[in-house]
Scaffold this motif. Structure first.
Motif, short mmCIF file in Angstrom:
data_model
loop_
_atom_site.label_atom_id
_atom_site.label_comp_id
_atom_site.label_asym_id
_atom_site.label_seq_id
_atom_site.Cartn_x
_atom_site.Cartn_y
_atom_site.Cartn_z
N LEU A 1 6.05 -5.21 5.04
CA LEU A 1 6.26 -3.82 5.41
C LEU A 1 5.97 -3.73 6.90
CD1 LEU A 1 6.64 -0.77 5.09
CD2 LEU A 1 4.33 -0.65 4.18
N VAL A 2 6.99 -3.38 7.68
CA VAL A 2 6.86 -3.30 9.13
C VAL A 2 6.71 -1.83 9.50
CG1 VAL A 2 7.89 -3.89 11.35
CG2 VAL A 2 8.32 -5.35 9.35
N ALA B 1 12.06 -7.45 4.60
CA ALA B 1 11.14 -6.45 5.15
C ALA B 1 11.57 -5.04 4.80
CB ALA B 1 11.06 -6.60 6.67
N VAL B 2 10.58 -4.26 4.47
CA VAL B 2 10.75 -2.81 4.39
C VAL B 2 10.46 -2.32 5.80
CG1 VAL B 2 9.95 -0.68 3.32
CG2 VAL B 2 9.90 -2.81 2.00
N PHE C 1 7.62 3.27 0.55
CA PHE C 1 7.69 2.07 1.37
C PHE C 1 6.72 1.01 0.82
CE2 PHE C 1 9.14 5.55 3.93
CZ PHE C 1 10.23 5.03 4.61
N TYR C 2 5.53 1.45 0.47
CA TYR C 2 4.52 0.55 -0.08
C TYR C 2 4.97 -0.01 -1.43
CZ TYR C 2 0.03 -1.26 -1.63
OH TYR C 2 -0.98 -2.08 -2.07
N GLU C 3 5.49 0.85 -2.29
CA GLU C 3 5.91 0.40 -3.63
C GLU C 3 7.05 -0.62 -3.56
OE1 GLU C 3 4.55 4.16 -6.40
OE2 GLU C 3 6.59 4.16 -5.59
N VAL C 4 7.97 -0.43 -2.63
CA VAL C 4 9.08 -1.40 -2.50
C VAL C 4 8.56 -2.76 -2.04
CG1 VAL C 4 11.17 -1.97 -1.17
CG2 VAL C 4 10.93 0.29 -2.20
N VAL D 1 14.32 -0.95 -7.04
CA VAL D 1 13.81 0.15 -7.87
C VAL D 1 12.37 -0.25 -8.21
CG1 VAL D 1 14.08 1.49 -9.98
CG2 VAL D 1 16.11 0.62 -8.77
N PRO D 2 11.42 0.24 -7.43
CA PRO D 2 10.05 -0.22 -7.60
C PRO D 2 9.34 0.44 -8.78
CG PRO D 2 10.11 1.43 -5.89
CD PRO D 2 11.54 1.22 -6.34
#
Length: 137
Positions: A110-111, A5-6, A96-99, A80-81
């Motif tokens: 993604l939380v 989770a991010v 956050f979205y890219e990861v 490294v997105p």
């Protein structure tokens, strides 16, 4: 089972501010500290964590900040997105979205406490929704 989770900064802040041990954000951070959740991060995310958690208005102790950040760095996975070309309402949320998009092969989530800041996707969840996923509900 291990979950990736991010963790959005607002979830960390909420958990640290909460005085309720059963709060969803507190439980998510607890599961991360217990190793049930593998945090995903990038350099940009760590930079935001460092900056936001040290804001004077929160009055977080340096000891707690260092402990939390060291757990994320030590037990998490640095990503490294690649670019997603996604346009978000608040472009500061893009790292956050890219990861999370980069780790979709591992069913990463993604939380966040700001669902409306992201596209409607099944992997973008609130802390409560994530706990329900973990518990199999």
């Amino acid at each position: 089972m291990i979950y990736y989770a991010v963790i959005d900064t607002n979830v960390l802040v909420s958990a640290l501010l909460s005085s309720f041990p059963d709060a969803a954000t507190v439980q998510v951070v607890g599961k991360m500290l217990d190793g049930e959740i593998i945090p995903l991060f990038s350099d940009e995310i760590m930079k935001e964590y460092n900056e936001v958690l040290r804001r004077k208005k929160f009055h977080f102790s340096e000891k707690n900040i260092l402990m939390l950040l060291s757990v994320i760095e030590k037990y998490g996975e640095k990503i490294v997105p690649g670019p997603t070309d996604e346009i978000l309402p608040d472009m500061k949320d893009l790292p956050f979205y890219e990861v999370v998009v980069e780790k979709q092969d591992d069913d990463a989530y993604l939380v966040t406490g700001n669902i409306k800041h992201f596209p409607k996707k099944p992997f973008i969840v609130t802390a409560k929704e994530f706990l329900d996923i973990i518990s199999g509900k």
